[in-house]
Design an enzyme around this catalytic site. Structure first.
Site, PDB file in Angstrom:
ATOM      1  N   GLY A   1      52.366  -6.849  36.218  1.00 42.44           N
ATOM      2  CA  GLY A   1      51.084  -6.644  35.531  1.00 42.44           C
ATOM      3  C   GLY A   1      51.056  -7.439  34.231  1.00 42.44           C
ATOM      4  O   GLY A   1      50.065  -8.114  33.919  1.00 42.44           O
ATOM      5  N   HIS A   2      52.159  -7.371  33.479  1.00 44.96           N
ATOM      6  CA  HIS A   2      52.237  -8.166  32.241  1.00 44.96           C
ATOM      7  C   HIS A   2      52.151  -9.656  32.575  1.00 44.96           C
ATOM      8  O   HIS A   2      51.484 -10.418  31.875  1.00 44.96           O
ATOM      9  CB  HIS A   2      53.565  -7.912  31.514  1.00 44.96           C
TER      10      HIS A   2
ATOM     11  N   GLN B   1      52.711   5.686  18.496  1.00 39.69           N
ATOM     12  CA  GLN B   1      51.675   5.961  19.484  1.00 39.69           C
ATOM     13  C   GLN B   1      52.153   6.954  20.547  1.00 39.69           C
ATOM     14  O   GLN B   1      51.417   7.276  21.475  1.00 39.69           O
ATOM     15  CB  GLN B   1      51.143   4.680  20.129  1.00 39.69           C
TER      16      GLN B   1
ATOM     17  N   GLU C   1      43.243  -3.462  32.426  1.00 40.68           N
ATOM     18  CA  GLU C   1      42.209  -2.423  32.572  1.00 40.68           C
ATOM     19  C   GLU C   1      42.753  -1.078  33.036  1.00 40.68           C
ATOM     20  O   GLU C   1      41.992  -0.119  33.106  1.00 40.68           O
ATOM     21  CB  GLU C   1      41.125  -2.907  33.537  1.00 40.68           C
ATOM     22  N   LYS C   2      44.050  -1.007  33.358  1.00 44.43           N
ATOM     23  CA  LYS C   2      44.597   0.331  33.670  1.00 44.43           C
ATOM     24  C   LYS C   2      44.388   1.225  32.438  1.00 44.43           C
ATOM     25  O   LYS C   2      44.055   2.380  32.550  1.00 44.43           O
ATOM     26  CB  LYS C   2      46.084   0.237  34.018  1.00 44.43           C
ATOM     27  N   ASP C   3      44.559   0.611  31.266  1.00 47.00           N
ATOM     28  CA  ASP C   3      44.338   1.324  30.001  1.00 47.00           C
ATOM     29  C   ASP C   3      42.919   1.011  29.518  1.00 47.00           C
ATOM     30  O   ASP C   3      42.719   0.444  28.438  1.00 47.00           O
ATOM     31  CB  ASP C   3      45.385   0.888  28.965  1.00 47.00           C
TER      32      ASP C   3
ATOM     33  N   SER D   1      55.114   0.206  33.383  1.00 38.01           N
ATOM     34  CA  SER D   1      56.533   0.307  33.015  1.00 38.01           C
ATOM     35  C   SER D   1      57.090   1.668  33.413  1.00 38.01           C
ATOM     36  O   SER D   1      58.281   1.818  33.662  1.00 38.01           O
ATOM     37  CB  SER D   1      56.692   0.115  31.515  1.00 38.01           C
TER      38      SER D   1
HETATM   39  O1  PAF Z   1      49.247  -1.018  26.204  1.00 40.97           O
HETATM   40  C1  PAF Z   1      50.333  -1.093  25.601  1.00 40.97           C
HETATM   41  O2  PAF Z   1      51.341  -1.480  26.162  1.00 40.97           O
HETATM   42  C2  PAF Z   1      50.395  -0.658  24.146  1.00 40.97           C
HETATM   43  O3  PAF Z   1      49.532   0.398  23.902  1.00 40.97           O
HETATM   44  C3  PAF Z   1      50.145  -1.818  23.161  1.00 40.97           C
HETATM   45  C4  PAF Z   1      48.732  -2.354  23.304  1.00 40.97           C
HETATM   46  C5  PAF Z   1      51.149  -2.906  23.398  1.00 40.97           C
HETATM   47  C6  PAF Z   1      50.298  -1.315  21.721  1.00 40.97           C
HETATM   48  O4  PAF Z   1      51.573  -0.829  21.491  1.00 40.97           O
END
Ligand code: PAF
Length: 280
Positions: free
Chosen positions: A36-37, A61, A148-150, A186
């Site tokens: 995905g990355h 976070q 877009e998963k997030d 991940s």
């Molecule tokens: O989506 C992520 O992996 C994280 O929320 C991000 C955008 C790298 C911020 O830490």
């Protein structure tokens, strides 16, 4: 590929390119890089002169300490993936470097953060905004790429960009799915073999609900999804919410032409997985 561990190294690496008028594409990550990355890296590589990535597991976070501690980390493997993807600059700071032992800022996003991930994970999006806003400032990126998963995170980051008065362009990228439909994440690495085998049910159930979208009302779609997960004892459904694609307000009855997305968070084998399904 230049590896920068400090903000001043990052800023000077970037400023050489900026002075030469080069465009900069940024992909922020928390490492544990997967396909995905890589799909985001390929876009950043192809659409900009310079491709910058960050690898930083952002402690603020995570509202759950155990989730932060269990987050997969393998910096050497990540650096080799980035090198192969043609990354020019990678930023791999420590939390002390990013936050300088100062109290992070509090970011607020109104109704956008009062639902789903924001509701379930208090402080999460303020934590995301703290690191992403800093990365935007330090890298002076022209474009930044997010999966877009997030989806909720993308709307939050767009709002953050508006609050910052920044001109950076946020590029939402389609979800990368494994061949069996599971959204790349991940967290998938933490699933047992058995759990990994049934994890594609998430996408399968959402796809089935999509296929019935012309015959079912939104409340029927919601109960279809909830009932399907009820039948699967391995899963614990945290939420399935049908919301407006722009405002994230819960939609009970769809207006003509309204874009509705189904957002899901489920627990499987002690791992929290999220996904989305567009109904347009
Ligand atoms: O989506 C992520 O992996 C994280 O929320 C991000 C955008 C790298 C911020 O830490």
């Amino acid at each position: 590929m230049k590896i920068c561990k400090t903000v001043s190294e990052l800023e000077s690496a970037v400023s050489a390119f900026k002075t030469a008028g080069k465009s900069i594409g940024l992909v922020p990550t928390m490492g544990a890089l997967h396909d995905g990355h890589i799909s985001l890296f390929n876009r950043a590589r192809n659409e900009n002169d310079v491709f910058v990535a960050s690898v930083f597991v952002n402690p603020i976070q995570f509202n759950n300490k155990e989730d932060f501690e269990k987050y997969p980390r393998d910096e050497q493997a990540d650096l080799s993936v980035l090198e192969k993807c043609g990354c020019d600059i990678v930023f791999t700071p420590t939390p002390e470097e990013v936050y300088q032992n100062q109290t992070p800022e509090t970011w607020t996003f109104g109704e956008l953060e009062q639902v789903m991930e924001g509701k379930q994970r208090p402080g999460h999006f303020s934590g995301v905004a703290n690191i992403v806003s800093r990365l935007f400032t330090w890298t002076k990126a022209d474009k930044a790429y997010f999966g877009e998963k997030d989806y909720q995170q993308i709307l939050i980051i767009k709002d953050m960009v508006r609050q910052m008065g920044s001109s950076i362009e946020i590029i939402p990228c389609p979800i990368y799915r494994e061949s069996d439909g599971l959204a790349a994440s991940s967290r998938n690495k933490r699933l047992s073999q058995q759990a990994r085998a049934i994890a594609p049910k998430i996408h399968e159930i959402l796809t089935k609900s999509y296929q019935q979208k012309d015959f079912l009302s939104l409340s029927q779609i919601k109960s279809f999804v909830e009932t399907e997960f009820d039948k699967l004892k391995e899963f614990e459904l945290e939420y399935f919410t049908l919301a407006d694609a722009d405002t994230l307000k819960v939609v009970k009855v769809k207006e003509p032409n309204q874009k509705v997305i189904g957002f899901i968070a489920v627990w499987l084998d002690g791992v929290r997985l999220i996904d989305i399904q567009k109904y347009f």
